[in-house]
Design a protein around this motif. Structure first.
Motif, mmCIF file in Angstrom:
data_model
loop_
_atom_site.group_PDB
_atom_site.id
_atom_site.type_symbol
_atom_site.label_atom_id
_atom_site.label_comp_id
_atom_site.label_asym_id
_atom_site.label_seq_id
_atom_site.Cartn_x
_atom_site.Cartn_y
_atom_site.Cartn_z
ATOM 1 N N ILE A 1 10.764 -12.846 -1.428
ATOM 2 C CA ILE A 1 10.014 -12.072 -3.031
ATOM 3 C C ILE A 1 10.607 -13.175 -4.029
ATOM 4 N N PHE A 2 9.437 -13.898 -4.894
ATOM 5 C CA PHE A 2 10.070 -14.403 -5.922
ATOM 6 C C PHE A 2 9.668 -13.296 -7.098
ATOM 7 N N LEU A 3 10.602 -12.957 -8.120
ATOM 8 C CA LEU A 3 10.549 -12.261 -9.383
ATOM 9 C C LEU A 3 11.021 -13.368 -10.445
ATOM 10 N N GLU A 4 9.418 -13.421 -11.179
ATOM 11 C CA GLU A 4 9.433 -14.190 -12.482
ATOM 12 C C GLU A 4 10.086 -13.475 -13.728
ATOM 13 N N ASN B 1 6.612 -10.711 -13.222
ATOM 14 C CA ASN B 1 5.708 -10.317 -12.040
ATOM 15 C C ASN B 1 6.313 -10.414 -10.803
ATOM 16 N N VAL B 2 5.414 -10.526 -9.608
ATOM 17 C CA VAL B 2 6.660 -10.502 -8.576
ATOM 18 C C VAL B 2 5.022 -10.876 -7.223
ATOM 19 N N GLY B 3 6.343 -11.882 -6.242
ATOM 20 C CA GLY B 3 5.070 -12.412 -5.772
ATOM 21 C C GLY B 3 6.009 -11.829 -3.968
ATOM 22 N N ALA B 4 5.324 -11.832 -2.450
ATOM 23 C CA ALA B 4 6.375 -11.965 -1.971
ATOM 24 C C ALA B 4 5.550 -12.275 -0.218
ATOM 25 N N THR B 5 6.838 -12.502 0.630
ATOM 26 C CA THR B 5 5.808 -13.105 1.690
ATOM 27 C C THR B 5 6.522 -12.204 2.837
ATOM 28 N N ALA B 6 5.735 -12.614 4.156
ATOM 29 C CA ALA B 6 7.667 -11.940 5.306
ATOM 30 C C ALA B 6 7.431 -13.285 6.127
ATOM 31 N N ILE B 7 8.630 -13.094 5.801
ATOM 32 C CA ILE B 7 9.224 -14.355 7.173
ATOM 33 C C ILE B 7 9.209 -14.069 8.670
ATOM 34 N N GLU B 8 7.912 -13.746 9.580
ATOM 35 C CA GLU B 8 8.469 -13.733 10.791
ATOM 36 C C GLU B 8 7.560 -14.878 11.651
ATOM 37 N N LYS C 1 15.115 -6.828 3.393
ATOM 38 C CA LYS C 1 15.234 -6.505 4.776
ATOM 39 C C LYS C 1 14.319 -5.350 4.473
ATOM 40 N N THR C 2 13.111 -5.387 4.853
ATOM 41 C CA THR C 2 12.891 -3.685 4.488
ATOM 42 C C THR C 2 11.481 -3.341 5.049
ATOM 43 N N ASP C 3 10.986 -1.713 5.541
ATOM 44 C CA ASP C 3 10.150 -1.709 6.390
ATOM 45 C C ASP C 3 9.063 -1.151 5.734
ATOM 46 N N ASN C 4 9.187 -1.659 4.638
ATOM 47 C CA ASN C 4 7.824 -1.160 2.890
ATOM 48 C C ASN C 4 8.024 -1.737 2.134
ATOM 49 N N VAL C 5 7.872 -3.553 2.478
ATOM 50 C CA VAL C 5 7.664 -4.477 1.027
ATOM 51 C C VAL C 5 7.760 -3.898 -0.369
ATOM 52 N N SER C 6 6.392 -2.788 0.174
ATOM 53 C CA SER C 6 5.214 -2.615 -1.386
ATOM 54 C C SER C 6 6.439 -1.414 -1.609
ATOM 55 N N GLU C 7 6.587 -0.792 -1.629
ATOM 56 C CA GLU C 7 8.139 0.580 -2.053
ATOM 57 C C GLU C 7 9.276 -0.489 -2.585
ATOM 58 N N PHE C 8 9.614 -1.015 -1.700
ATOM 59 C CA PHE C 8 10.531 -2.147 -2.006
ATOM 60 C C PHE C 8 10.996 -2.547 -3.641
ATOM 61 N N ILE C 9 9.051 -3.292 -3.480
ATOM 62 C CA ILE C 9 9.014 -4.217 -4.931
ATOM 63 C C ILE C 9 8.648 -3.186 -6.416
ATOM 64 N N GLU C 10 8.560 -2.116 -5.959
ATOM 65 C CA GLU C 10 8.074 -1.088 -6.513
ATOM 66 C C GLU C 10 9.399 -0.534 -7.421
ATOM 67 N N ASN C 11 9.899 -0.385 -6.481
ATOM 68 C CA ASN C 11 11.346 0.397 -7.206
ATOM 69 C C ASN C 11 12.071 -0.646 -8.040
ATOM 70 N N LEU C 12 11.923 -1.930 -7.476
ATOM 71 C CA LEU C 12 13.152 -3.405 -8.288
ATOM 72 C C LEU C 12 12.010 -3.199 -9.221
ATOM 73 N N LEU C 13 10.956 -3.220 -9.462
ATOM 74 C CA LEU C 13 10.244 -3.104 -10.788
ATOM 75 C C LEU C 13 10.429 -1.844 -12.185
ATOM 76 N N LYS C 14 10.410 -1.469 -11.621
ATOM 77 C CA LYS C 14 10.295 -0.070 -12.412
ATOM 78 C C LYS C 14 11.870 0.690 -12.594
ATOM 79 N N LYS C 15 13.306 -0.031 -12.040
ATOM 80 C CA LYS C 15 14.202 0.016 -12.012
ATOM 81 C C LYS C 15 14.893 -1.391 -13.068
ATOM 82 N N LEU C 16 13.891 -2.280 -13.609
ATOM 83 C CA LEU C 16 13.905 -3.440 -13.963
ATOM 84 C C LEU C 16 13.506 -3.555 -15.277
#
Length: 617
Positions: A224-227, A308-315, A277-292
């Motif tokens: 995840i990149f957070l700018e 702004n946030v961009g993310a990609t799976a490492i799979e 590490k998360t099963d729901n990356v959208s929820e993970f990012i939304e929670n991060l942005l909300k608290k930031l």
């Protein structure tokens, strides 16, 4: 040696190189063994110099003119170094970077590099300066000091008279040893940690990804990149020291939010990377942005920051580090296009869209060279006298002189890649030339209306180039009108008012386009020095509904009270035409009157329209 070559050779000997070397030596101790490399954006070594013994062993003739990657870098490190070079060339300078280099015998040696862009150009190429300090030399110095210690202890055993001297030398050597240890600690820290926040840096992220991608498991792991947005503006407003303090606060808050189970890196002046590490990356990012999204109190200054946030799976175990980073970068770019505090998660369609946009951009540039862009004109009718009163200029791309590409396809790409200003000038120049010709067929004053993009409007040359084009054409009975959107005007209303007022001196009027779809604020409508409002076609085409009819009626009455003319766009049927006319609209345009026309068709339309009975409309 040519002039450019000679000029770049002088760079090695000038005061700037000496300044960098002396300052680095002063920071890390009295190191006298280093390598100086001057190279261009293609990675070709222009000049090379060694200062010291047993460094790399190359003579300038052996290495100059060759690519850095081909001569100095082992195959295993090439991918990582290509990534570093690309970031350097794009303007993101690594202050310190550690990597192994091949010497003339193929032996790897470790160097700490200081990189800088220098003010020089050879054939319009960017030039870079890299100064490398040998870490192997530090080890040799350390071993030499230990040998001196042994000799001194031996001398101490042989002579009582040397005790004082030996003790003194022993103290000096120990101080040097401590200095070297401290130096090595600094080097290791700067190589893998951010000096400001003390978080692991980009080098650490690269090493982590290199090691872990090939071991990807079934757990949902994301890069995840957070700018932090608009950091440059904050630097201007508050100063660098205060913004540095702000970044420290943000980094600590990220650590508090995500905890120790997630890895956090500081990979740029305004960017953080997260391995989550998360099963729901959208929820993970939304929670991060909300608290930031909080207000920071920095030395009494209350500052709210956007992200702004961009993310990609490492799979994919077969994926490369560079490709994972590229996909995360792509997601971040898309997030920034959405607006502040938005995020995007990489998916294959993003890659397809990027490839498509890349092809369109390439063909756009070719189309500009081949003069494939033409302007069509859609007539505007005055409802009071049923006469033609103007034309809206609409750009069309006649690709390969065979098919027309929809503006919906190429205008967004032109805005992204910076070609929209050049296209806007084409519309202005062509429209004014055609307007002079149209004045032969229309004796009364008429309007040429041109859409202005946000980039064009904010361009520093916009006012000057517009005035220059107007003066070159010398129009008589033609009035020029610029159409701007509500969003453009309101995002920086004071600047918009200034530009509009300057151009009004040259008899240019302004209309607010697509009114009703964005803000529709009465305050902005009152403040802006505009002359007309264009009701968005979505309202006109839905006017048979009572609530839409009421909205259109309200807009027209409001504009009348404010002394503004009203144009109804998208009039496609007789019912649309009659409805807006009954409501007191001033002007109409749309397919019911005419579709956009090329110049020859436009002349035929004007002549035919003159012969028609006004009652038919």
């Amino acid at each position: 040696m040519g002039f450019e070559k000679k000029r770049d050779k002088e760079l090695i000997e000038n005061n700037k190189v000496k300044f960098f070397v002396e300052n680095l030596k002063g920071y890390f101790g009295n190191m006298n063994e280093y390598v100086v490399v001057v190279w261009d954006e293609e990675g070709i070594i222009l000049e090379y110099k060694e200062n010291g013994e047993k460094l790399l062993g190359y003579s300038p003739n052996q290495i100059e003119g060759k690519k850095w990657l081909d001569v100095l870098i082992d195959d295993k490190e090439k991918e990582e170094m290509e990534w570093v070079y690309n970031k350097l060339i794009s303007g993101e300078v690594f202050k310190y970077y550690v990597n192994p280099i091949r010497d003339v015998n193929g032996v790897k040696k470790t160097f700490l590099w200081y990189n800088s862009k220098i003010e020089s150009a050879q054939n319009n190429k960017r030039i870079f300066l890299s100064i490398g300090f040998s870490l192997d030399a530090i080890e040799r110095l350390n071993r030499k000091i230990h040998r001196y210690e042994k000799d001194l202890y031996k001398m101490s055993a042989e002579s009582e008279n040397l005790r004082f001297k030996i003790s003194k030398q022993d103290l000096i050597l120990k101080q040097k040893d401590e200095m070297i240890k401290d130096y090595k600690t600094k080097v290791e820290f700067l190589a893998f940690y951010d000096e400001l926040t003390k978080l692991p840096n980009k080098n650490s992220l690269m090493r982590w990804l290199n090691l872990r991608i090939s071991q990807a498991d079934n757990m949902s792991t994301y890069l995840i990149f957070l700018e932090v947005r608009n950091l440059e503006k904050l630097n201007v407003m508050y100063g660098y020291d205060l913004v540095d303090e702000l970044i420290i606060h943000i980094s600590k808050r990220i650590e508090e939010i995500l905890g120790k189970e997630n890895k956090i890196f500081k990979i740029g002046s305004d960017r953080f990377a997260i391995i989550g590490k998360t099963d729901n990356v959208s929820e993970f990012i939304e929670n991060l942005l909300k608290k930031l999204l909080v207000t920071y109190n920095i030395n009494g200054n209350l500052i709210k920051v956007s992200y702004n946030v961009g993310a990609t799976a490492i799979e994919d175990v077969n994926d490369s580090t560079a490709n994972v980073i590229r996909k995360c970068d792509l997601a971040l770019i898309r997030a920034k296009e959405k607006g502040l505090n938005k995020y995007e998660i990489f998916k294959p369609s993003l890659e397809v869209q990027t490839l498509k946009e890349g092809i369109i951009e390439r063909e756009l540039r070719n189309g500009l060279d081949l003069n494939e862009f033409v302007v069509f004109y859609q007539p505007t009718i005055n409802l009071k006298n049923n006469q033609i009163c103007g034309f809206e200029a609409l750009l069309r791309w006649h690709y390969l002189k065979s098919v027309f590409v929809s503006p919906l396809e190429f205008i967004p790409v032109a805005e992204k890649c910076g070609l929209i200003v050049e296209l806007g000038n084409i519309v202005l120049e062509q429209s004014l030339k055609v307007a002079k010709w149209l004045s032969r067929y229309i004796t009364d004053e008429f309007i040429i209306s041109i859409n202005i993009s946000p980039q064009q409007f904010s361009d520093r040359e916009f006012i000057r180039s517009t005035i220059q084009i107007l003066e070159n054409e010398g129009l008589a009975n033609v009035k020029l009108q610029f159409e701007i959107t509500e969003k453009l005007a309101i995002e920086n209303i004071d600047y918009a008012i200034e530009v509009i007022n300057q151009l009004r001196k040259y008899n240019i009027t302004f209309a607010l386009d697509d009114f009703g779809v964005d803000y529709s604020s009465l305050n902005y409508l009152r403040r802006l020095p505009i002359q007309a409002v264009k009701i968005d076609k979505s309202f006109v085409q839905d006017i048979e509904k009572d609530e839409t009819y009421f909205i259109v009626e309200t807009i027209i009455k409001l504009c009348k009270k404010l002394g503004l003319k009203v144009v109804a766009e998208g009039v496609e049927t007789e019912e649309h035409y009659r409805a807006v006319k009954e409501l007191g609209c001033d002007y109409v345009q749309g397919y019911f009157i005419s579709r956009p026309l090329g110049v020859e068709e436009l002349i035929k339309f004007i002549e035919k329209y003159k012969c028609q009975n006004e009652s038919n409309f």
